[in-house]
Design a protein around this motif. Sequence first.
Motif, PDB file in Angstrom:
ATOM      1  N   LEU A 164      -5.813  -1.376  -4.390  1.00 43.62           N
ATOM      2  CA  LEU A 164      -6.424  -0.442  -3.441  1.00 43.62           C
ATOM      3  C   LEU A 164      -5.803   0.944  -3.567  1.00 43.62           C
ATOM      4  CD1 LEU A 164      -8.252   0.101  -0.983  1.00 43.62           C
ATOM      5  CD2 LEU A 164      -6.411  -0.775   0.469  1.00 43.62           C
ATOM      6  N   SER A 165      -4.489   1.007  -3.700  1.00 45.06           N
ATOM      7  CA  SER A 165      -3.782   2.282  -3.722  1.00 45.06           C
ATOM      8  C   SER A 165      -4.077   3.083  -4.982  1.00 45.06           C
ATOM      9  CB  SER A 165      -2.273   2.047  -3.604  1.00 45.06           C
ATOM     10  OG  SER A 165      -1.955   1.441  -2.383  1.00 45.06           O
ATOM     11  N   VAL A 166      -4.024   2.430  -6.149  1.00 42.29           N
ATOM     12  CA  VAL A 166      -4.256   3.141  -7.409  1.00 42.29           C
ATOM     13  C   VAL A 166      -5.659   3.726  -7.447  1.00 42.29           C
ATOM     14  CG1 VAL A 166      -4.521   2.834  -9.906  1.00 42.29           C
ATOM     15  CG2 VAL A 166      -2.532   1.874  -8.745  1.00 42.29           C
ATOM     16  N   VAL A 167      -6.637   2.960  -7.003  1.00 48.71           N
ATOM     17  CA  VAL A 167      -8.013   3.460  -6.995  1.00 48.71           C
ATOM     18  C   VAL A 167      -8.169   4.592  -5.981  1.00 48.71           C
ATOM     19  CG1 VAL A 167     -10.414   2.861  -6.492  1.00 48.71           C
ATOM     20  CG2 VAL A 167      -8.992   1.304  -7.840  1.00 48.71           C
ATOM     21  N   TYR A 168      -7.524   4.459  -4.828  1.00 48.40           N
ATOM     22  CA  TYR A 168      -7.640   5.486  -3.788  1.00 48.40           C
ATOM     23  C   TYR A 168      -7.105   6.830  -4.266  1.00 48.40           C
ATOM     24  CZ  TYR A 168      -7.814   7.405   0.942  1.00 48.40           C
ATOM     25  OH  TYR A 168      -8.114   8.163   2.039  1.00 48.40           O
ATOM     26  N   VAL A 169      -5.938   6.827  -4.938  1.00 41.62           N
ATOM     27  CA  VAL A 169      -5.314   8.105  -5.295  1.00 41.62           C
ATOM     28  C   VAL A 169      -5.895   8.721  -6.570  1.00 41.62           C
ATOM     29  CG1 VAL A 169      -3.150   7.531  -4.152  1.00 41.62           C
ATOM     30  CG2 VAL A 169      -3.404   7.057  -6.593  1.00 41.62           C
ATOM     31  N   THR A 170      -6.443   7.904  -7.470  1.00 38.93           N
ATOM     32  CA  THR A 170      -6.967   8.455  -8.730  1.00 38.93           C
ATOM     33  C   THR A 170      -8.472   8.669  -8.704  1.00 38.93           C
ATOM     34  OG1 THR A 170      -7.340   6.280  -9.767  1.00 38.93           O
ATOM     35  CG2 THR A 170      -5.139   7.283 -10.011  1.00 38.93           C
ATOM     36  N   ILE A 223     -12.927  -0.459   2.952  1.00 41.90           N
ATOM     37  CA  ILE A 223     -12.283  -0.832   1.689  1.00 41.90           C
ATOM     38  C   ILE A 223     -13.294  -0.811   0.548  1.00 41.90           C
ATOM     39  CG2 ILE A 223     -10.958  -2.601   0.490  1.00 41.90           C
ATOM     40  CD1 ILE A 223      -9.557  -1.215   2.883  1.00 41.90           C
ATOM     41  N   ARG A 224     -14.480  -1.332   0.795  1.00 40.64           N
ATOM     42  CA  ARG A 224     -15.514  -1.326  -0.244  1.00 40.64           C
ATOM     43  C   ARG A 224     -15.839   0.108  -0.665  1.00 40.64           C
ATOM     44  NH1 ARG A 224     -19.088  -3.978   2.238  1.00 40.64           N
ATOM     45  NH2 ARG A 224     -18.907  -6.034   1.238  1.00 40.64           N
ATOM     46  N   ASP A 225     -15.913   1.014   0.304  1.00 37.52           N
ATOM     47  CA  ASP A 225     -16.231   2.414  -0.003  1.00 37.52           C
ATOM     48  C   ASP A 225     -15.170   3.065  -0.890  1.00 37.52           C
ATOM     49  OD1 ASP A 225     -18.561   2.259   1.416  1.00 37.52           O
ATOM     50  OD2 ASP A 225     -17.823   3.335   3.182  1.00 37.52           O
ATOM     51  N   VAL A 226     -13.901   2.663  -0.718  1.00 43.37           N
ATOM     52  CA  VAL A 226     -12.833   3.205  -1.564  1.00 43.37           C
ATOM     53  C   VAL A 226     -13.134   2.901  -3.021  1.00 43.37           C
ATOM     54  CG1 VAL A 226     -10.400   2.981  -2.216  1.00 43.37           C
ATOM     55  CG2 VAL A 226     -11.038   3.109   0.204  1.00 43.37           C
ATOM     56  N   VAL A 251       0.851  -1.187   0.000  1.00 42.43           N
ATOM     57  CA  VAL A 251       0.000   0.000   0.000  1.00 42.43           C
ATOM     58  C   VAL A 251       0.891   1.242   0.000  1.00 42.43           C
ATOM     59  CG1 VAL A 251      -1.787   1.276   1.257  1.00 42.43           C
ATOM     60  CG2 VAL A 251      -1.812  -1.226   1.241  1.00 42.43           C
ATOM     61  N   ALA A 252       0.570   2.208  -0.831  1.00 41.68           N
ATOM     62  CA  ALA A 252       1.346   3.448  -0.878  1.00 41.68           C
ATOM     63  C   ALA A 252       1.274   4.155   0.475  1.00 41.68           C
ATOM     64  CB  ALA A 252       0.823   4.363  -1.966  1.00 41.68           C
ATOM     65  N   LEU A 253       2.353   4.824   0.854  1.00 42.44           N
ATOM     66  CA  LEU A 253       2.434   5.454   2.167  1.00 42.44           C
ATOM     67  C   LEU A 253       1.282   6.406   2.420  1.00 42.44           C
ATOM     68  CD1 LEU A 253       3.892   6.086   4.818  1.00 42.44           C
ATOM     69  CD2 LEU A 253       5.300   7.749   3.575  1.00 42.44           C
ATOM     70  N   GLU A 254       1.015   7.297   1.478  1.00 42.55           N
ATOM     71  CA  GLU A 254      -0.058   8.268   1.697  1.00 42.55           C
ATOM     72  C   GLU A 254      -1.408   7.584   1.835  1.00 42.55           C
ATOM     73  OE1 GLU A 254      -1.478  10.497  -1.960  1.00 42.55           O
ATOM     74  OE2 GLU A 254       0.488   9.813  -2.663  1.00 42.55           O
TER      75      GLU A 254
END
Length: 302
Positions: free
Chosen positions: A266-272, A82-85, A43-46
């Motif tokens: 998870l990370s790519v979807v969260y940040v974009t 996680i689902r909400d992300v 998972v990306a730090l941010e």
Amino acid sequence: MPKLSLGKVFSAIIEEVAYTELDEKTLKRHADAFVLRLVEAGVALEVAEALVADLSGRISGKKLGRFADKRKALLDELRALIRDVFLSAGSVDLDGLVKRGVAGKGFFSILFLGPNGHGKTTTVAKLAYRFRKQGYRVAIAAADTFRAGSIEQVSQWASRAGAEVVSLGYNADPAAVAYEAVKKGEKGDFQVVLIDTAGRMHTKKNLMDEMKKIARVASPDFKVFVGDALVGNDAVEQAKTFFSEVGFDGSILTKFDADIRGGAALSVVYVTKKPLLYVGTGQGIEDLKEFNVEEYLGMLFE
């Protein structure tokens, strides 16, 4: 179904806090360790910091009944987080978009972008095969014109997919190749035009400027970022740069079948805040499947 290491981290976090007082002070004491574990799981730090903060907000001071299963309640909160992300990124029915595009103006064009070496050409071929099976006339624009053997690679994959190739040869302007393919779509030669571009490092400004030119000239109906699930944190930085510089409508992650950690998706979807459309599950022409968040949650928690 094997549990991804990210899921094991989540389970460990829940075990540590399930039998403590769920107050802000206790959660804050564990926060740094939780973030580190998530980073180790890809998972990306941010994103890890944001997830821990979000989870703390959800469970801090949570009131449970005397006989309630606190561990299950916390897992349910984490699963919902996680689902909400993924739900907040929305969803895209690419098959439906293509169908409406072809019915409306006669063709639909998709531009693929991303770093080199992440399986972009293979992914383009897999989608070409998918659309050919649906009965469309499909072309792949060979807009990677400077890498040795790139056009031959596209041609081989296109042959396997049953698609045609639009090429202006080596050293041609990539934007011109993309434009030529789109024009052929407008004339009715093809119904689906897939534009394969050269992989480029997100830190190279001149290459990103070239990518922006291709997008501007071709004016595609849809843009897809193709990343490698195995590179973890790097995939996030790459996705962020491509998204801010060029923009895209959704992502595809390759080598998803080999990703034992699970953090990149998870990370790519969260940040974009853009949906994950498909995941690569092997090297075969059919090894591409639609991403399903419930299956992903199952890999994390079941």
